[in-house]
Motif scaffolding. Structure first.
Motif, PDB file in Angstrom:
ATOM      1  N   THR A 120      15.607 -29.811 -69.112  1.00 49.49           N
ATOM      2  CA  THR A 120      15.494 -29.073 -70.355  1.00 49.49           C
ATOM      3  C   THR A 120      13.990 -28.634 -70.195  1.00 49.49           C
ATOM      4  O   THR A 120      13.647 -28.000 -71.285  1.00 49.49           O
ATOM      5  CB  THR A 120      15.581 -29.918 -71.499  1.00 49.49           C
ATOM      6  N   GLY A 121      13.363 -28.969 -69.335  1.00 50.69           N
ATOM      7  CA  GLY A 121      12.103 -28.237 -69.150  1.00 50.69           C
ATOM      8  C   GLY A 121      10.754 -28.906 -69.644  1.00 50.69           C
ATOM      9  O   GLY A 121       9.776 -28.433 -69.219  1.00 50.69           O
ATOM     10  N   PRO A 122      10.797 -29.871 -70.716  1.00 50.04           N
ATOM     11  CA  PRO A 122       9.363 -30.305 -71.016  1.00 50.04           C
ATOM     12  C   PRO A 122       8.703 -31.100 -69.701  1.00 50.04           C
ATOM     13  O   PRO A 122       7.402 -31.252 -70.058  1.00 50.04           O
ATOM     14  CB  PRO A 122       9.649 -31.197 -72.166  1.00 50.04           C
ATOM     15  N   TYR A 152      20.449 -29.344 -64.477  1.00 47.22           N
ATOM     16  CA  TYR A 152      19.726 -29.704 -62.874  1.00 47.22           C
ATOM     17  C   TYR A 152      18.399 -29.971 -63.147  1.00 47.22           C
ATOM     18  O   TYR A 152      17.631 -28.901 -63.747  1.00 47.22           O
ATOM     19  CB  TYR A 152      20.218 -28.591 -62.011  1.00 47.22           C
ATOM     20  N   THR A 153      17.670 -30.587 -62.422  1.00 47.78           N
ATOM     21  CA  THR A 153      16.060 -30.805 -62.136  1.00 47.78           C
ATOM     22  C   THR A 153      16.219 -29.504 -61.028  1.00 47.78           C
ATOM     23  O   THR A 153      17.026 -29.432 -60.190  1.00 47.78           O
ATOM     24  CB  THR A 153      16.029 -31.930 -61.674  1.00 47.78           C
ATOM     25  N   ASP A 184      20.299 -30.970 -53.735  1.00 46.90           N
ATOM     26  CA  ASP A 184      21.650 -30.459 -53.302  1.00 46.90           C
ATOM     27  C   ASP A 184      22.020 -29.087 -52.839  1.00 46.90           C
ATOM     28  O   ASP A 184      22.643 -28.710 -51.764  1.00 46.90           O
ATOM     29  CB  ASP A 184      22.757 -30.737 -54.315  1.00 46.90           C
ATOM     30  N   TYR A 185      21.284 -28.051 -53.411  1.00 44.88           N
ATOM     31  CA  TYR A 185      21.341 -26.717 -53.201  1.00 44.88           C
ATOM     32  C   TYR A 185      20.149 -26.101 -53.102  1.00 44.88           C
ATOM     33  O   TYR A 185      18.781 -26.650 -53.902  1.00 44.88           O
ATOM     34  CB  TYR A 185      21.971 -25.996 -54.351  1.00 44.88           C
ATOM     35  N   TRP A 186      20.012 -25.259 -52.114  1.00 43.68           N
ATOM     36  CA  TRP A 186      18.519 -24.506 -51.792  1.00 43.68           C
ATOM     37  C   TRP A 186      18.691 -22.986 -51.941  1.00 43.68           C
ATOM     38  O   TRP A 186      19.804 -22.598 -51.498  1.00 43.68           O
ATOM     39  CB  TRP A 186      18.246 -25.284 -50.405  1.00 43.68           C
ATOM     40  N   SER A 214      17.739 -27.585 -56.047  1.00 46.50           N
ATOM     41  CA  SER A 214      18.356 -28.205 -57.278  1.00 46.50           C
ATOM     42  C   SER A 214      19.058 -29.417 -57.104  1.00 46.50           C
ATOM     43  O   SER A 214      19.493 -29.805 -56.209  1.00 46.50           O
ATOM     44  CB  SER A 214      19.268 -27.348 -58.154  1.00 46.50           C
ATOM     45  N   LYS A 215      18.818 -30.351 -58.191  1.00 50.94           N
ATOM     46  CA  LYS A 215      19.449 -31.651 -58.126  1.00 50.94           C
ATOM     47  C   LYS A 215      19.993 -32.218 -59.354  1.00 50.94           C
ATOM     48  O   LYS A 215      19.363 -31.751 -60.453  1.00 50.94           O
ATOM     49  CB  LYS A 215      18.562 -32.523 -57.246  1.00 50.94           C
ATOM     50  N   SER A 216      20.758 -33.263 -59.428  1.00 49.06           N
ATOM     51  CA  SER A 216      21.080 -33.887 -60.671  1.00 49.06           C
ATOM     52  C   SER A 216      20.219 -35.236 -60.754  1.00 49.06           C
ATOM     53  O   SER A 216      19.667 -35.635 -59.439  1.00 49.06           O
ATOM     54  CB  SER A 216      22.326 -34.219 -60.586  1.00 49.06           C
TER      55      SER A 216
END
Length: 124
Positions: free
Chosen positions: A54-56, A32-33, A112-114, A98-100
């Motif tokens: 993945t963070g970068p 997830y982003t 999508d989620y909070w 979070s989101k895809s």
């Protein structure tokens, strides 16, 4: 289903620092982003920044660029928002989400989620 829980908010003086944490449940956190948003009284929810799965890669709003830093540890299912040189205008409830898909996405509707939010108050 992803559950997000923020922590680390509080009261700080102008120029101070806070570090917010967002702990996520689920095995797919690393896909997830993750984004941070904030909402001040009477205002809409504003984008603060986001980090790729993945963070970068990170993105920030102009109002926090150079002062705030987002990082994550996928092994710990956690994302952080380090806030430095805080200003009274930063006072708000801060949410992680979070989101895809692409990380550079300031539109709250795409998440999508909070989490439930954590209050940050900066005194002058």
């Amino acid at each position: 289903q992803v559950q997000l829980v923020e922590s680390g908010g509080g009261l700080v003086q102008t120029g101070g620092s806070l570090r917010l944490s967002c702990a996520a449940s689920g095995r797919t956190f690393s896909t997830y982003t993750m984004g941070w948003f904030r909402q001040a009284p009477g205002r809409k929810r504003d984008f603060v920044g986001s980090i790729s799965s993945t963070g970068p890669n990170t993105a920030y709003s102009d109002s926090v660029k150079g002062r705030f830093t987002i990082s994550r540890d996928n092994a710990r299912n956690t994302v952080w928002l380090q806030m430095n040189n805080l200003e009274p205008e930063d006072t708000a409830i801060y949410y992680c989400a979070s989101k895809s898909g692409p990380f550079n996405s300031p539109n709250a509707e795409r998440y999508d989620y909070w989490g439930q939010g954590t209050q940050v108050t900066v005194s002058s």
